[in-house]
Design a protein around this motif. Structure first.
Motif, PDB file in Angstrom:
ATOM      1  N   ARG A   1      -4.772   2.979 -10.361  1.00 46.36           N
ATOM      2  CA  ARG A   1      -3.521   2.187 -10.389  1.00 46.36           C
ATOM      3  C   ARG A   1      -3.794   0.715 -10.664  1.00 46.36           C
ATOM      4  NH1 ARG A   1      -2.760   5.503  -5.133  1.00 46.36           N
ATOM      5  NH2 ARG A   1      -1.333   7.145  -5.788  1.00 46.36           N
ATOM      6  N   ARG A   2      -2.736   0.016 -11.094  1.00 42.46           N
ATOM      7  CA  ARG A   2      -2.840  -1.413 -11.390  1.00 42.46           C
ATOM      8  C   ARG A   2      -1.736  -2.183 -10.686  1.00 42.46           C
ATOM      9  NH1 ARG A   2      -3.167   0.017 -17.714  1.00 42.46           N
ATOM     10  NH2 ARG A   2      -1.422   1.252 -16.987  1.00 42.46           N
ATOM     11  N   ILE A   3      -2.074  -3.397 -10.293  1.00 42.25           N
ATOM     12  CA  ILE A   3      -1.033  -4.335  -9.841  1.00 42.25           C
ATOM     13  C   ILE A   3      -1.004  -5.478 -10.848  1.00 42.25           C
ATOM     14  CG2 ILE A   3      -0.269  -5.928  -8.032  1.00 42.25           C
ATOM     15  CD1 ILE A   3      -1.651  -4.257  -5.997  1.00 42.25           C
ATOM     16  N   ALA A   4       0.183  -5.836 -11.308  1.00 42.46           N
ATOM     17  CA  ALA A   4       0.310  -6.907 -12.296  1.00 42.46           C
ATOM     18  C   ALA A   4       1.430  -7.855 -11.862  1.00 42.46           C
ATOM     19  CB  ALA A   4       0.636  -6.306 -13.659  1.00 42.46           C
TER      20      ALA A   4
ATOM     21  N   ASN B   1       0.828  -1.213   0.000  1.00 45.66           N
ATOM     22  CA  ASN B   1       0.000   0.000   0.000  1.00 45.66           C
ATOM     23  C   ASN B   1       0.857   1.256   0.000  1.00 45.66           C
ATOM     24  OD1 ASN B   1      -2.695  -1.283   0.215  1.00 45.66           O
ATOM     25  ND2 ASN B   1      -1.749  -2.124   2.066  1.00 45.66           N
ATOM     26  N   LEU B   2       1.975   1.177   0.720  1.00 43.84           N
ATOM     27  CA  LEU B   2       2.902   2.315   0.748  1.00 43.84           C
ATOM     28  C   LEU B   2       3.444   2.598  -0.648  1.00 43.84           C
ATOM     29  CD1 LEU B   2       5.287   1.759   3.805  1.00 43.84           C
ATOM     30  CD2 LEU B   2       3.826   3.755   3.364  1.00 43.84           C
ATOM     31  N   TYR B   3       3.861   1.528  -1.324  1.00 46.28           N
ATOM     32  CA  TYR B   3       4.482   1.682  -2.650  1.00 46.28           C
ATOM     33  C   TYR B   3       3.460   2.132  -3.692  1.00 46.28           C
ATOM     34  CZ  TYR B   3       8.655  -0.344  -0.634  1.00 46.28           C
ATOM     35  OH  TYR B   3       9.765  -0.563   0.147  1.00 46.28           O
ATOM     36  N   LEU B   4       2.201   1.627  -3.566  1.00 46.89           N
ATOM     37  CA  LEU B   4       1.167   2.028  -4.529  1.00 46.89           C
ATOM     38  C   LEU B   4       0.976   3.536  -4.527  1.00 46.89           C
ATOM     39  CD1 LEU B   4      -1.399  -0.864  -3.965  1.00 46.89           C
ATOM     40  CD2 LEU B   4      -0.335  -0.268  -6.155  1.00 46.89           C
ATOM     41  N   GLU B   5       1.144   4.157  -3.360  1.00 40.33           N
ATOM     42  CA  GLU B   5       0.981   5.617  -3.257  1.00 40.33           C
ATOM     43  C   GLU B   5       1.986   6.365  -4.142  1.00 40.33           C
ATOM     44  OE1 GLU B   5      -1.432   7.160  -1.818  1.00 40.33           O
ATOM     45  OE2 GLU B   5      -2.281   5.341  -0.918  1.00 40.33           O
ATOM     46  N   LEU B   6       3.062   5.688  -4.526  1.00 43.72           N
ATOM     47  CA  LEU B   6       4.083   6.348  -5.345  1.00 43.72           C
ATOM     48  C   LEU B   6       3.675   6.446  -6.813  1.00 43.72           C
ATOM     49  CD1 LEU B   6       7.276   4.598  -3.892  1.00 43.72           C
ATOM     50  CD2 LEU B   6       6.463   6.919  -3.395  1.00 43.72           C
ATOM     51  N   LEU B   7       2.661   5.640  -7.221  1.00 41.62           N
ATOM     52  CA  LEU B   7       2.282   5.608  -8.638  1.00 41.62           C
ATOM     53  C   LEU B   7       1.360   6.759  -9.003  1.00 41.62           C
ATOM     54  CD1 LEU B   7       1.489   1.799  -9.098  1.00 41.62           C
ATOM     55  CD2 LEU B   7       3.438   3.044 -10.086  1.00 41.62           C
TER      56      LEU B   7
END
Ligand code: NAP
Ligand code: ZN
Length: 346
Positions: A286-289, A252-258
């Motif tokens: 955002r997307r997670i792949a 969740n922390l890293y997703l905030e960077l996108l």
């Protein structure tokens, strides 16, 4: 053919010297005298039972470079004496939609891993590259461009392709801001390939002491993730993040960077599931792949690209007797940046 190897013989045991018979060379087979074999974190996850059951004995290793010593009657692509590579898989069904489309790493029946996988003809279980030789169908062998150092090339066969493939797929190039999470074997190849493709590259690492190395590899920026302000100061600024970390992290922390339509690609294979907040994804759409190695054709493309740009792994060449210590150092993030076994010491 009698093959010397290092194998895990039983659960909870380390690697030990072992000898076994490779299959004889069939008409489509290439026999390879292994020169160098990389140590991937996947070898350790597998051998330590973190991903499920293991067939014993197990000879790990799927970053193989060596010289062709024998070819079968129908082999046209390779000749004796040629330097070749073998990566993470050595077979696939060859008939499913994905195999026919040249994406055999995503074979619908499942690719046959270079080690710890049942052979498709029922003849046993595959044994990998911590060995003096290997026999592989020509369709799963690639040629190593002249001039590339063989030790530094071995890690390209897994670590290299695992980063090259998603970087290409998600369009890393000029004007694209790429973040590589974790500077280990995979991560350092990601920095080199992303840079060569023209992207702006940032390393996100939990080891402050890797900064100089990251910059020397071509990274434009280096961020230490133990400093929480990183996630505030750089929020919504990345187009593509590739997570190479072998342990669970707070995604969740890293997703905030996108930023808008940014993608987080999972290549690191922590055995534990990740809790994801829907809020972290819907903001900025955002997307997670995920991405798993790459097909054989792309493996060759990546090696040719590495040949043109002289891209190699930063390796520490070891004797086989050092393997158990090397594995502990990989788990402790203490590898700069890939251990490679000199196969003449097996
Ligand atoms: P590695 O050399 O051990 O690199 C992993 C890096 O992750 C470490 O160097 C470290 O980088 C970071 N890290 C490790 N533990 C951490 C922790 N507790 N918290 C935060 N960061 C941590 O491993 P590798 O060989 O590159 O493999 C990485 C992962 O990819 C493994 O899980 C492996 O099984 C998987 N893999 C996937 C594929 C695929 O096709 N998708 C292919 C090969 C491997 P920093 O010190 O910079 O933080
Ligand atoms: Zn690997």
């Amino acid at each position: 053919m009698e093959t010397r190897a290092y194998a895990v013989m039983a659960p909870t045991e380390g690697l030990k010297p072992w000898s076994f018979e490779r299959r004889s060379v069939g008409s489509d087979d290439v026999q390879i005298a292994i020169e160098f074999s990389g140590v991937c974190h996947s070898d350790i996850h597998t051998a330590r039972g973190e991903w499920g059951d293991l067939h014993f004995p197990c000879v790990p290793g799927h970053e193989i470079v060596g010289l062709v010593t024998h070819v079968g009657d129908s082999v046209t692509k390779f000749a004796v004496g040629q330097r070749v590579g073998v990566g993470v898989y050595v077979d696939s069904c060859r008939t499913c939609e994905n195999c026919v489309a040249g994406m055999s790493n995503y074979c619908l029946e499942g690719m046959t891993g270079t080690y710890n996988a049942p052979e498709r003809d029922g003849s046993g279980v595959t044994q990998g590259g911590y060995a003096s030789s290997i026999v592989v169908d020509q369709g799963y062998v690639v040629s190593v461009p002249d001039g590339l150092d063989p030790a530094g090339t071995a890690p390209l066969l897994c670590a290299g392709i695992t980063l090259y493939s998603p970087l290409k797929h998600w369009g890393a190039g000029p004007g694209v801001k790429v973040g590589i999470i974790g500077l280990g074997g995979l991560g350092h190849m990601g920095v080199k390939f992303a840079k060569a493709l023209g992207a702006h590259v940032t390393v996100l690492s939990h080891t402050a002491g890797k900064k100089e190395d990251a910059l020397a590899m071509g990274a434009d920026e280096f961020l230490v993730t133990s400093d929480e302000s990183v996630f505030v100061d750089h929020a919504k600024t990345f187009d593509l993040l590739i997570n190479t970390v072998s342990a669970p992290i707070d995604l969740n922390l890293y997703l905030e960077l996108l930023g808008l339509d940014g993608t987080l690609v999972m290549v690191g294979l922590s055995p534990d599931p990740y809790p994801i907040k829907a809020f972290s994804m819907l903001a900025q759409r955002r997307r997670i792949a995920g991405s798993m190695i790459g097909p054989v054709s792309e493996l060759q493309e990546m090696l040719d690209f590495a040949g043109q740009h002289n891209i190699l792994s930063d390796v520490e060449v070891i004797e086989a007797s050092y393997l158990n210590e090397a594995w502990d150092r990989v788990v402790a993030s203490d590898v700069r940046y890939r251990f490679v076994i000199d196969a003449s010491t097996i």
